[in-house]
Design a protein around this motif. Sequence first.
Motif, PDB file in Angstrom:
ATOM      1  N   TYR A  73      -9.106  76.767  28.107  1.00  0.00           N
ATOM      2  CA  TYR A  73      -8.441  77.931  28.675  1.00  0.00           C
ATOM      3  C   TYR A  73      -9.344  79.067  29.134  1.00  0.00           C
ATOM      4  CZ  TYR A  73      -4.074  75.835  27.413  1.00  0.00           C
ATOM      5  OH  TYR A  73      -3.016  74.982  27.343  1.00  0.00           O
ATOM      6  N   THR A  82      -2.140  87.645  22.205  1.00  0.00           N
ATOM      7  CA  THR A  82      -2.372  86.209  22.166  1.00  0.00           C
ATOM      8  C   THR A  82      -3.118  85.921  20.875  1.00  0.00           C
ATOM      9  OG1 THR A  82      -2.551  86.093  24.579  1.00  0.00           O
ATOM     10  CG2 THR A  82      -3.384  84.213  23.323  1.00  0.00           C
ATOM     11  N   SER A 141     -11.167  85.468  30.775  1.00  0.00           N
ATOM     12  CA  SER A 141      -9.826  85.778  30.269  1.00  0.00           C
ATOM     13  C   SER A 141      -9.270  84.566  29.546  1.00  0.00           C
ATOM     14  CB  SER A 141      -8.899  86.179  31.420  1.00  0.00           C
ATOM     15  OG  SER A 141      -8.763  85.094  32.323  1.00  0.00           O
ATOM     16  N   GLY A 197       3.213  75.260  29.044  1.00  0.00           N
ATOM     17  CA  GLY A 197       3.317  76.470  28.224  1.00  0.00           C
ATOM     18  C   GLY A 197       4.542  76.555  27.352  1.00  0.00           C
ATOM     19  N   ASP A 256      -5.548  82.409  28.846  1.00  0.00           N
ATOM     20  CA  ASP A 256      -4.155  82.216  29.231  1.00  0.00           C
ATOM     21  C   ASP A 256      -3.273  82.322  27.997  1.00  0.00           C
ATOM     22  OD1 ASP A 256      -1.640  80.856  29.925  1.00  0.00           O
ATOM     23  OD2 ASP A 256      -2.675  80.424  31.801  1.00  0.00           O
ATOM     24  N   SER A 257      -2.193  83.064  28.085  1.00  0.00           N
ATOM     25  CA  SER A 257      -1.315  83.264  26.928  1.00  0.00           C
ATOM     26  C   SER A 257      -0.662  81.968  26.467  1.00  0.00           C
ATOM     27  CB  SER A 257      -0.236  84.302  27.248  1.00  0.00           C
ATOM     28  OG  SER A 257       0.558  83.880  28.340  1.00  0.00           O
ATOM     29  N   SER A 258      -0.616  80.953  27.360  1.00  0.00           N
ATOM     30  CA  SER A 258      -0.007  79.684  26.974  1.00  0.00           C
ATOM     31  C   SER A 258      -0.829  78.939  25.928  1.00  0.00           C
ATOM     32  CB  SER A 258       0.200  78.794  28.199  1.00  0.00           C
ATOM     33  OG  SER A 258      -1.033  78.412  28.770  1.00  0.00           O
TER      34      SER A 258
END
Length: 249
Positions: free
Chosen positions: A175, A131, A180, A240, A182-184
């Motif tokens: 996010y 990411t 963590s 996303g 989020d890859s979006s």
Amino acid sequence: MKIMPNIKLTQEEYEQIATQNKIAFGGEGIICKGENPNSLYKIFVEYDTITPVGMSDNKHEKIKELYQRQLEHAVQPLSTISLNGDLIGYEMTYDQDDISLERIFLFRHQLIRCLKETSAILKYFSSEDITYGDVKANNILINRRTKKAKFCDMDNIRLGEHPIDLLNDYVDSIYVGDGSIDSSVDAYMHNLMTLQKLNSPGITYDEIIYRLADKKYHRSYKEGAHYSLETMASTEPFVGEYIAPYIKR
């Protein structure tokens, strides 16, 4: 597995590089020219000084992994840099024909091609369990000869279990919750950059987010992008999706 080389600097060499060869100052360090015209040094320093600080273990692990992988469409780490036995930075590839997307002039068709290309690169990074996070024009290099794009500032990515080190305000506020990311976030940030570069030059991301609510940007994009734009402006989770493939010519 290749062993990553290390450049050992003396105090005198470091002071000369940091004072006479510095070409840029970032959030975490300075960028300097070295002896090789095809590479640059990134050295981590205390904010607004040239006092070196040790490279974190997190960054070191990512740099080593990137050295092994040799990712496409990205600046490549070449070696670590040490001073008095401490790792303080790394050497990376450099092409004198590269200029940031923030500074280069592109015609509309070239900019559209660049935005589509960089969204595809981010999808490629995602397939490599990466990411990028801080997607902005300053972190994208365009080659003046080929007009091809690549990403720099690769030490600040999420790579596997190794997190992003420095979060921008948009990533941090939207996010990050349980530690963590989020890859979006890459699609969200790339969409903001697309809207800024193509539709609202000179307007801040904050103002773009505010304007999204009135759907004024819908006219510039095919219907496939509308839901992504709407979820960027609402309290529901962002879908996303990248809007770059839906730009109207």
